[in-house]
Design a protein around this motif. Structure first.
Motif, PDB file in Angstrom:
ATOM      1  N   UNK A 450      -7.825  28.026 -42.132  1.00 30.18           N
ATOM      2  CA  UNK A 450      -8.202  28.125 -40.719  1.00 30.18           C
ATOM      3  C   UNK A 450      -8.162  29.572 -40.226  1.00 30.18           C
ATOM      4  N   UNK A 451      -9.032  29.860 -39.265  1.00 29.53           N
ATOM      5  CA  UNK A 451      -9.006  31.191 -38.652  1.00 29.53           C
ATOM      6  C   UNK A 451      -7.687  31.419 -37.927  1.00 29.53           C
ATOM      7  N   UNK A 452      -7.150  30.349 -37.323  1.00 26.18           N
ATOM      8  CA  UNK A 452      -5.857  30.414 -36.649  1.00 26.18           C
ATOM      9  C   UNK A 452      -4.914  29.453 -37.358  1.00 26.18           C
ATOM     10  N   UNK A 453      -3.876  29.982 -37.932  1.00 24.16           N
ATOM     11  CA  UNK A 453      -2.959  29.140 -38.699  1.00 24.16           C
ATOM     12  C   UNK A 453      -2.292  28.097 -37.819  1.00 24.16           C
ATOM     13  N   UNK A 454      -2.189  28.366 -36.504  1.00 33.17           N
ATOM     14  CA  UNK A 454      -1.605  27.391 -35.583  1.00 33.17           C
ATOM     15  C   UNK A 454      -2.477  26.154 -35.441  1.00 33.17           C
ATOM     16  N   UNK A 455      -3.752  26.262 -35.827  1.00 34.04           N
ATOM     17  CA  UNK A 455      -4.666  25.118 -35.728  1.00 34.04           C
ATOM     18  C   UNK A 455      -4.605  24.215 -36.956  1.00 34.04           C
ATOM     19  N   UNK A 456      -3.784  24.557 -37.940  1.00 33.36           N
ATOM     20  CA  UNK A 456      -3.780  23.819 -39.198  1.00 33.36           C
ATOM     21  C   UNK A 456      -3.439  22.344 -38.983  1.00 33.36           C
ATOM     22  N   UNK A 457      -2.409  22.062 -38.199  1.00 32.23           N
ATOM     23  CA  UNK A 457      -1.982  20.673 -38.010  1.00 32.23           C
ATOM     24  C   UNK A 457      -3.066  19.847 -37.338  1.00 32.23           C
ATOM     25  N   UNK A 458      -3.691  20.384 -36.297  1.00 31.21           N
ATOM     26  CA  UNK A 458      -4.725  19.625 -35.593  1.00 31.21           C
ATOM     27  C   UNK A 458      -5.960  19.432 -36.458  1.00 31.21           C
ATOM     28  N   UNK A 459      -6.337  20.448 -37.237  1.00 28.36           N
ATOM     29  CA  UNK A 459      -7.491  20.320 -38.122  1.00 28.36           C
ATOM     30  C   UNK A 459      -7.212  19.306 -39.226  1.00 28.36           C
ATOM     31  N   UNK A 460      -5.999  19.306 -39.709  1.00 29.81           N
ATOM     32  CA  UNK A 460      -5.622  18.330 -40.730  1.00 29.81           C
ATOM     33  C   UNK A 460      -5.724  16.911 -40.186  1.00 29.81           C
ATOM     34  N   UNK A 461      -5.224  16.701 -38.969  1.00 29.66           N
ATOM     35  CA  UNK A 461      -5.278  15.373 -38.372  1.00 29.66           C
ATOM     36  C   UNK A 461      -6.713  14.940 -38.111  1.00 29.66           C
ATOM     37  N   UNK A 462      -7.533  15.896 -37.654  1.00 30.16           N
ATOM     38  CA  UNK A 462      -8.944  15.600 -37.419  1.00 30.16           C
ATOM     39  C   UNK A 462      -9.636  15.195 -38.713  1.00 30.16           C
ATOM     40  N   UNK A 463      -9.325  15.891 -39.780  1.00 25.83           N
ATOM     41  CA  UNK A 463      -9.942  15.606 -41.070  1.00 25.83           C
ATOM     42  C   UNK A 463      -9.497  14.241 -41.608  1.00 25.83           C
ATOM     43  N   UNK A 464      -8.244  13.903 -41.403  1.00 22.54           N
ATOM     44  CA  UNK A 464      -7.763  12.599 -41.832  1.00 22.54           C
ATOM     45  C   UNK A 464      -8.493  11.469 -41.115  1.00 22.54           C
ATOM     46  N   UNK A 465      -8.749  11.654 -39.828  1.00 24.82           N
ATOM     47  CA  UNK A 465      -9.464  10.629 -39.066  1.00 24.82           C
ATOM     48  C   UNK A 465     -10.881  10.459 -39.581  1.00 24.82           C
ATOM     49  N   UNK A 466     -11.561  11.572 -39.866  1.00 21.73           N
ATOM     50  CA  UNK A 466     -12.931  11.488 -40.370  1.00 21.73           C
ATOM     51  C   UNK A 466     -12.967  10.878 -41.766  1.00 21.73           C
ATOM     52  N   UNK A 467     -11.950  11.186 -42.570  1.00 21.10           N
ATOM     53  CA  UNK A 467     -11.943  10.715 -43.953  1.00 21.10           C
ATOM     54  C   UNK A 467     -11.721   9.214 -44.058  1.00 21.10           C
ATOM     55  N   UNK A 468     -11.260   8.574 -42.980  1.00 23.15           N
ATOM     56  CA  UNK A 468     -11.087   7.123 -43.020  1.00 23.15           C
ATOM     57  C   UNK A 468     -12.408   6.410 -43.280  1.00 23.15           C
ATOM     58  N   UNK A 469     -13.499   7.024 -42.854  1.00 19.88           N
ATOM     59  CA  UNK A 469     -14.822   6.440 -43.061  1.00 19.88           C
ATOM     60  C   UNK A 469     -15.505   6.975 -44.316  1.00 19.88           C
ATOM     61  N   UNK A 470     -14.825   7.856 -45.039  1.00 23.34           N
ATOM     62  CA  UNK A 470     -15.388   8.436 -46.263  1.00 23.34           C
ATOM     63  C   UNK A 470     -14.351   8.259 -47.367  1.00 23.34           C
ATOM     64  N   UNK A 471     -14.284   7.094 -47.977  1.00 24.39           N
ATOM     65  CA  UNK A 471     -13.237   6.843 -48.976  1.00 24.39           C
ATOM     66  C   UNK A 471     -13.417   7.638 -50.262  1.00 24.39           C
ATOM     67  N   UNK A 472     -14.525   8.352 -50.409  1.00 27.08           N
ATOM     68  CA  UNK A 472     -14.771   9.118 -51.633  1.00 27.08           C
ATOM     69  C   UNK A 472     -14.087  10.486 -51.625  1.00 27.08           C
ATOM     70  N   UNK A 473     -13.307  10.797 -50.580  1.00 23.88           N
ATOM     71  CA  UNK A 473     -12.593  12.066 -50.530  1.00 23.88           C
ATOM     72  C   UNK A 473     -11.119  11.821 -50.273  1.00 23.88           C
ATOM     73  N   UNK A 474     -10.305  12.769 -50.709  1.00 23.90           N
ATOM     74  CA  UNK A 474      -8.876  12.763 -50.432  1.00 23.90           C
ATOM     75  C   UNK A 474      -8.533  14.060 -49.715  1.00 23.90           C
ATOM     76  N   UNK A 475      -7.604  13.990 -48.775  1.00 23.46           N
ATOM     77  CA  UNK A 475      -7.234  15.141 -47.955  1.00 23.46           C
ATOM     78  C   UNK A 475      -5.752  15.428 -48.172  1.00 23.46           C
ATOM     79  N   UNK A 476      -5.430  16.703 -48.438  1.00 21.25           N
ATOM     80  CA  UNK A 476      -4.044  17.077 -48.708  1.00 21.25           C
ATOM     81  C   UNK A 476      -3.707  18.400 -48.027  1.00 21.25           C
TER      82      UNK A 476
END
Length: 700
Positions: A450-476
């Motif tokens: 991330x451009x701002x390291x403080x945004x890491x947690x929110x971006x991670x949560x956003x990605x987890x929500x999107x990945x619920x509809x894309x079972x072909x990816x894993x997020x870590x």
């Protein structure tokens, strides 16, 4: 000498005729007070006497040390007022026996002219002491200068000797031949323990089961091997080749991808750009060529990833730069040419460049054609055959030189390959906004910074929500839930957030490929084959096969599968050098668990590969042709199953009775034509007089 008598007042008769000094002897009552010294009251000491005492004190101070510390002559001093006297030194010059005896002695000296006046004595004593003091000080300075000079000379000699000793050591290390008792003769030359290590980039383990590799299969029958060797994560070329060379996980040696960002260096590693990949600071650990050269074993490296970087001052004796278009027969010539060099005990050998004990060669052809055409294409079949023919030429060259039982040969690969398709693409923009990230590492995996390291947690949560509809990816998250078996978290070069697609799937951004538009137009996605996925997936499996004097096992020996971190120790042991610390644990001799022909041995696995879409041609069902297909070689290429995460394997010994095949009609016909051509060639070569084996041109 005049005699004196004391009157009742304590004065001698005729005292008026005495001098001032003499008179003072009788001005005080008789006493044993120790205020007297040398016949003179301490309270009445004259200036000259004080000078003498001070001179003595100065001389004593120079010859001794204060506070009870031993002096130059090993004596100690104690402090009495301002004066220091030596303990255990010489006794006082006079013992006090009474005032009269002291007075008589002093008067005797004065009347007989033996003694001098107090001022004269003081002056002469002071001058004498000063001369002695100056002489002592001068001697001490001279002595110090001599000591310093000697120390400087001795230090210079020691430094020069150390330099000469180190130079002699380096010369001896570079020139010292291998002990003759460790060497074997092929009839013309003595050979030290020697190993040829060949890496077939992208050679998937089940390529051995396609009836395309007769040489490799015979090699397995004569050597030792597991069913497969696991790569390390991520299963891409540069991290895995350097892992095989060092025995370290990518997180440990620092080459964590083909491309990545180093936040400390503020630099990007890019594997195909020498200006961004060959600097030594990228490459941690100690690779094989450094370990060997450091221990007086010469090395020849042919295009191995990382070998062109000057990792330490120990460099391979022979290094060939990467050339992706080099024909395979030229690689064979290069390997044989290195073996034909004079050995360390032969005449005419160069001091630093005798025959290498380790020859490591990199073969990129299978990987490059797997990317270009896919791992199940007609083209890759020919490339696999060409790689097998190259190995046959190497083994034939060893036999011609009587080296089959002298030189070890180890054949490995770094990873497998999975087929891609436009139907298995994921648009990055559907998961995250690329503008939120400063750097994107890896591929087909996506490491996000991330451009701002403080945004890491929110971006991670956003990605987890999107990945619920894309079972072909894993997020870590690197520092939170990255699987431990990946060994992919303990390095700041690893991005903090990762999207990892499942085998056969790819993540693309719109600048690379617009998924919606591509499907509408019927575009074909390239590359047609990919790797980099979970290193334990069956499609990512690699190979390990070894044969030679370092592997004195029963032919066709089988060992348990292992990860490629073990290769470094195995190769080091095969040429008799001590490996550097690493993550591997296997050492020679290897421990077989049986033979590949044992009844309990699992059958050869052919993992299901994701299928290609049919394009504009209809998908057809080949049920009516299943018996025809089963009778042809290359059945594994024609038969494919639907996509699974970890698919249930089929086996070459028990193919399914009925198999639904989803394949492009033209590609199926091409495969059958290729099989027919091979059958005709074999028939002509074996049954027609004058027929000869058709020479196969290596694929590039």
């Amino acid at each position: 000498m005049s005699r004196f008598s004391n009157n009742e007042a304590g004065k001698p008769a005729g005292s008026d005729s005495f001098s001032g000094d003499e008179q003072t002897l009788y001005d005080h009552p008789t006493s044993d007070d120790e205020g007297y010294d040398d016949g003179r009251p301490s309270g009445e000491a004259m200036d000259g006497d004080r000078d003498i005492l001070e001179s003595e004190d100065e001389r004593e101070r120079l010859l001794t040390q204060k506070d009870g510390v031993p002096g130059l002559f090993g004596k100690k001093t104690v402090t009495i007022g301002k004066n220091e006297q030596r303990q255990g030194g010489r006794s006082k010059r006079h013992k006090k026996k009474g005032r009269r005896e002291e007075s008589s002695s002093l008067m005797y000296e004065m009347e007989e002219g033996v003694g001098l006046s107090s001022s004269s004595v003081s002056r002469n004593s002071s001058e004498s002491d000063e001369r002695r003091l100056r002489a002592t000080t001068s001697q001490r300075k001279t002595r110090r200068k001599r000591i310093c000079r000697r120390l400087a000379i001795h230090s210079s000699i020691l430094v020069l000797f150390a330099i000469l000793l180190f130079a002699a050591y380096r010369v001896s290390v570079r020139s010292k031949p291998t002990i003759p008792g460790m060497m074997k003769s092929n009839g013309t030359s003595l050979f030290a323990p020697t190993t040829i290590l060949i890496s077939l980039d992208g050679f998937r383990a089940d390529f051995l089961y396609r009836d395309l590799t007769p040489t490799l299969n015979r090699f397995i029958e004569n050597g030792i091997s597991p069913k497969y060797m696991l790569p390390s994560f991520p299963s891409v070329t540069f991290p895995n080749h350097y892992t095989m060379a060092t025995g370290l996980y990518p997180e440990a040696h620092g080459v964590v991808g083909n491309t990545f960002w180093d936040p400390s260096l503020q630099k990007e590693f890019y594997y195909t750009d020498p200006n961004r990949s060959l600097q030594p600071f990228w490459w941690g650990g100690e690779p094989l060529w450094v370990t060997a050269e450091r221990q007086n074993a010469r090395v020849g490296v042919h295009m191995w990833p990382g070998s062109e970087a000057h990792i330490t001052h120990f460099k391979p004796a022979y290094v060939d730069k990467f050339n992706g278009s080099e024909l395979l027969p030229l690689k064979v010539d290069r390997i044989m040419g290195l073996l034909d060099l004079p050995g360390p005990l032969d005449e005419g050998v160069e001091l630093d460049r005798p025959r290498p004990q380790l020859i490591a060669a990199y073969v990129p052809n299978v990987d490059s054609d797997g990317h270009e055409y896919g791992p199940n294409s007609t083209e890759i079949r020919q490339t696999i055959r060409s790689a097998d023919s190259m190995l046959e030429s190497i083994l034939q060259g060893l036999q011609e030189r009587n080296l089959t039982e002298i030189v070890n040969v180890v054949v490995v690969s770094d990873h497998g390959m999975a087929t891609t398709d436009v139907e298995r693409l994921i648009q990055l923009e559907d998961l995250v906004d690329p503008n939120d990230f400063e750097h994107v590492d890896g591929w087909p995996l996506f490491g996000l910074r991330p451009k701002k390291i403080d945004d890491l947690a929110s971006l991670h949560q956003q990605l987890l929500e999107k990945a619920k509809n894309v079972p072909q990816v894993e997020v870590y998250l690197r520092d939170k839930d990255m699987p431990e078996r990946y060994h992919f978290s303990r390095n700041k070069r690893i991005a903090p957030l990762w999207i990892i697609p499942k085998a056969g799937w790819a993540i693309v951004d719109k600048t690379e490929f617009d998924v919606v538009e591509g499907k509408k137009k019927g575009d074909v996605y390239h590359p047609r084959g990919l790797h980099g996925y979970d290193h334990e997936h069956p499609l990512m499996r690699a190979i390990f096969v070894a044969r030679g004097p370092a592997f004195p096992h029963e032919p066709n020996s089988r060992m348990e599968p292992f990860q490629n971190i073990e290769l470094y120790n195995i190769v080091c042991d095969s040429i008799g050098i001590q490996p550097a610390p690493n993550n591997g644990t296997l050492r020679l001799p290897l421990k077989p668990v049986g033979l590949h022909t044992d009844p309990e041995t699992m059958p050869n696995e052919t993992p299901s590969d994701p299928v290609e879409s049919a394009g504009f041609l209809a998908t057809i069902t080949m049920d009516t042709f299943s018996s025809l297909i089963a009778s042809t070689s290359g059945l594994e290429d024609a038969l494919t199953d639907p996509v699974e995460d970890f698919p249930s394997p089929t086996t070459s010994s028990a193919p399914p009775a009925e198999t639904t095949v989803s394949e492009n009609w033209w590609e199926w016909l091409t495969h059958k034509a290729q099989d027919a051509e091979e059958w005709v060639e074999d028939f002509v070569n074996n049954h027609v007089p004058g027929g000869s084996e058709t020479e196969t041109k290596p694929s590039t």
